[in-house]
Design a protein around this motif. Sequence first.
Motif, PDB file in Angstrom:
ATOM      1  N   CYS A 197     -24.883  42.381  12.655  1.00  0.00           N
ATOM      2  CA  CYS A 197     -24.875  41.333  11.418  1.00  0.00           C
ATOM      3  C   CYS A 197     -25.729  41.673  10.427  1.00  0.00           C
ATOM      4  O   CYS A 197     -25.355  41.539   9.199  1.00  0.00           O
ATOM      5  N   ASP A 198     -26.969  42.102  10.927  1.00  0.00           N
ATOM      6  CA  ASP A 198     -28.069  42.312   9.682  1.00  0.00           C
ATOM      7  C   ASP A 198     -27.556  43.640   8.960  1.00  0.00           C
ATOM      8  O   ASP A 198     -27.913  43.601   7.660  1.00  0.00           O
ATOM      9  N   ASP A 199     -27.020  44.384   9.473  1.00  0.00           N
ATOM     10  CA  ASP A 199     -26.482  45.584   8.667  1.00  0.00           C
ATOM     11  C   ASP A 199     -25.496  45.245   7.519  1.00  0.00           C
ATOM     12  O   ASP A 199     -25.187  45.853   6.332  1.00  0.00           O
ATOM     13  N   LYS A 200     -24.742  44.247   7.600  1.00  0.00           N
ATOM     14  CA  LYS A 200     -23.953  43.501   6.646  1.00  0.00           C
ATOM     15  C   LYS A 200     -24.650  42.454   5.908  1.00  0.00           C
ATOM     16  O   LYS A 200     -23.852  41.528   5.166  1.00  0.00           O
ATOM     17  N   ARG A 201     -25.987  42.272   6.028  1.00  0.00           N
ATOM     18  CA  ARG A 201     -26.757  41.602   5.070  1.00  0.00           C
ATOM     19  C   ARG A 201     -26.541  39.967   5.378  1.00  0.00           C
ATOM     20  O   ARG A 201     -26.363  38.939   4.587  1.00  0.00           O
ATOM     21  N   ALA A 202     -25.930  39.507   6.688  1.00  0.00           N
ATOM     22  CA  ALA A 202     -25.807  38.314   7.122  1.00  0.00           C
ATOM     23  C   ALA A 202     -27.126  37.478   6.998  1.00  0.00           C
ATOM     24  O   ALA A 202     -28.083  38.112   7.261  1.00  0.00           O
ATOM     25  N   GLU A 203     -27.095  36.397   6.586  1.00  0.00           N
ATOM     26  CA  GLU A 203     -28.347  35.427   6.613  1.00  0.00           C
ATOM     27  C   GLU A 203     -28.603  34.508   7.791  1.00  0.00           C
ATOM     28  O   GLU A 203     -27.897  34.272   8.559  1.00  0.00           O
ATOM     29  N   GLU A 204     -30.053  34.270   8.077  1.00  0.00           N
ATOM     30  CA  GLU A 204     -30.466  33.297   9.034  1.00  0.00           C
ATOM     31  C   GLU A 204     -29.863  33.565  10.359  1.00  0.00           C
ATOM     32  O   GLU A 204     -29.065  32.912  11.021  1.00  0.00           O
ATOM     33  N   ILE A 205     -30.103  34.937  10.952  1.00  0.00           N
ATOM     34  CA  ILE A 205     -29.519  35.177  12.111  1.00  0.00           C
ATOM     35  C   ILE A 205     -30.314  34.688  13.097  1.00  0.00           C
ATOM     36  O   ILE A 205     -31.596  34.817  13.251  1.00  0.00           O
ATOM     37  N   ILE A 206     -29.796  33.962  14.141  1.00  0.00           N
ATOM     38  CA  ILE A 206     -30.516  33.298  15.202  1.00  0.00           C
ATOM     39  C   ILE A 206     -29.641  33.457  16.384  1.00  0.00           C
ATOM     40  O   ILE A 206     -28.471  33.558  16.436  1.00  0.00           O
ATOM     41  N   ALA A 207     -30.513  33.475  17.686  1.00  0.00           N
ATOM     42  CA  ALA A 207     -29.964  33.634  19.010  1.00  0.00           C
ATOM     43  C   ALA A 207     -30.454  32.535  19.778  1.00  0.00           C
ATOM     44  O   ALA A 207     -31.706  32.243  19.641  1.00  0.00           O
ATOM     45  N   LEU A 208     -29.664  31.881  20.371  1.00  0.00           N
ATOM     46  CA  LEU A 208     -29.720  30.687  21.219  1.00  0.00           C
ATOM     47  C   LEU A 208     -29.394  31.044  22.728  1.00  0.00           C
ATOM     48  O   LEU A 208     -28.362  31.416  22.951  1.00  0.00           O
ATOM     49  N   ASP A 209     -30.479  30.689  23.553  1.00  0.00           N
ATOM     50  CA  ASP A 209     -30.181  31.042  24.915  1.00  0.00           C
ATOM     51  C   ASP A 209     -29.588  29.578  25.554  1.00  0.00           C
ATOM     52  O   ASP A 209     -30.149  28.572  25.897  1.00  0.00           O
ATOM     53  N   MET A 210     -28.146  30.036  25.808  1.00  0.00           N
ATOM     54  CA  MET A 210     -27.341  28.814  26.376  1.00  0.00           C
ATOM     55  C   MET A 210     -27.206  28.868  27.791  1.00  0.00           C
ATOM     56  O   MET A 210     -26.516  27.859  28.560  1.00  0.00           O
ATOM     57  N   GLU A 211     -27.873  29.734  28.571  1.00  0.00           N
ATOM     58  CA  GLU A 211     -27.688  30.175  30.143  1.00  0.00           C
ATOM     59  C   GLU A 211     -27.749  28.878  30.898  1.00  0.00           C
ATOM     60  O   GLU A 211     -26.814  28.452  31.651  1.00  0.00           O
ATOM     61  N   HIS A 212     -28.741  27.885  30.525  1.00  0.00           N
ATOM     62  CA  HIS A 212     -28.873  26.665  31.365  1.00  0.00           C
ATOM     63  C   HIS A 212     -28.399  25.371  30.745  1.00  0.00           C
ATOM     64  O   HIS A 212     -28.704  24.369  31.081  1.00  0.00           O
ATOM     65  N   ILE A 213     -27.603  25.546  29.723  1.00  0.00           N
ATOM     66  CA  ILE A 213     -27.322  24.420  28.802  1.00  0.00           C
ATOM     67  C   ILE A 213     -25.737  24.193  28.569  1.00  0.00           C
ATOM     68  O   ILE A 213     -25.275  23.384  28.736  1.00  0.00           O
ATOM     69  N   SER A 214     -25.123  25.497  28.755  1.00  0.00           N
ATOM     70  CA  SER A 214     -23.742  25.368  28.482  1.00  0.00           C
ATOM     71  C   SER A 214     -22.839  26.345  29.389  1.00  0.00           C
ATOM     72  O   SER A 214     -23.531  27.358  29.753  1.00  0.00           O
ATOM     73  N   LEU A 215     -21.623  26.307  29.795  1.00  0.00           N
ATOM     74  CA  LEU A 215     -21.078  26.941  30.760  1.00  0.00           C
ATOM     75  C   LEU A 215     -20.209  27.927  29.563  1.00  0.00           C
ATOM     76  O   LEU A 215     -19.499  28.889  30.161  1.00  0.00           O
ATOM     77  N   ILE A 216     -20.214  27.524  28.402  1.00  0.00           N
ATOM     78  CA  ILE A 216     -19.654  28.324  27.437  1.00  0.00           C
ATOM     79  C   ILE A 216     -19.920  29.933  27.647  1.00  0.00           C
ATOM     80  O   ILE A 216     -18.982  30.871  27.586  1.00  0.00           O
ATOM     81  N   ALA A 217     -21.089  29.979  27.235  1.00  0.00           N
ATOM     82  CA  ALA A 217     -21.700  31.716  27.193  1.00  0.00           C
ATOM     83  C   ALA A 217     -23.151  31.448  27.463  1.00  0.00           C
ATOM     84  O   ALA A 217     -23.915  30.438  27.642  1.00  0.00           O
ATOM     85  N   ASP A 218     -23.786  32.850  27.733  1.00  0.00           N
ATOM     86  CA  ASP A 218     -25.279  32.670  27.953  1.00  0.00           C
ATOM     87  C   ASP A 218     -26.079  32.628  26.547  1.00  0.00           C
ATOM     88  O   ASP A 218     -27.044  32.382  26.620  1.00  0.00           O
ATOM     89  N   TYR A 219     -25.337  33.208  25.641  1.00  0.00           N
ATOM     90  CA  TYR A 219     -26.013  33.311  24.353  1.00  0.00           C
ATOM     91  C   TYR A 219     -24.983  32.959  23.141  1.00  0.00           C
ATOM     92  O   TYR A 219     -23.986  33.414  23.422  1.00  0.00           O
ATOM     93  N   PHE A 220     -25.657  32.166  22.184  1.00  0.00           N
ATOM     94  CA  PHE A 220     -24.954  32.044  20.850  1.00  0.00           C
ATOM     95  C   PHE A 220     -25.609  33.024  19.818  1.00  0.00           C
ATOM     96  O   PHE A 220     -26.918  32.750  19.757  1.00  0.00           O
ATOM     97  N   LEU A 221     -24.978  33.589  19.246  1.00  0.00           N
ATOM     98  CA  LEU A 221     -25.560  34.308  17.892  1.00  0.00           C
ATOM     99  C   LEU A 221     -24.866  33.777  16.632  1.00  0.00           C
ATOM    100  O   LEU A 221     -23.585  33.588  16.616  1.00  0.00           O
TER     101      LEU A 221
END
Length: 115
Positions: A14-38
């Motif tokens: 993402c950064d290589d293509k100059r994406a802005e405001e890149i954040i990662a959320l730890d979803m492990e104990h919050i959602s069954l969808i995924a462990d992480y959201f980028l």
Amino acid sequence: MNVKEMLSLAAQACDDKRAEEIIALDMEHISLIADYFLICHGSNERQVQAIARAVKEKMEENDISIKRMEGFEQARWILVDIGDIVCHIFHRDERSYYNLERLWGDAPRLALEMK
């Protein structure tokens, strides 16, 4: 390769293509969808598509399969499913409208180091 290394690879793509405001959320104990959201955004449709394409290519270079990619044609909100990681690549306008960071405000943010 563990999931945090995969998250780092995706964030770097993402950064290589100059994406802005890149954040990662730890979803492990919050959602069954995924462990992480980028989550990130681009300023126009072409950049949003380029970011999604870069994530897909970076994963495939490292023998990591993409489960699904949705929204590529419209390029307003592209969702890249990398299994335990879901990468949300927004157009700037849609990111502020959907505001996933607020929606999933209980999720801890992870520090990302870009090269």
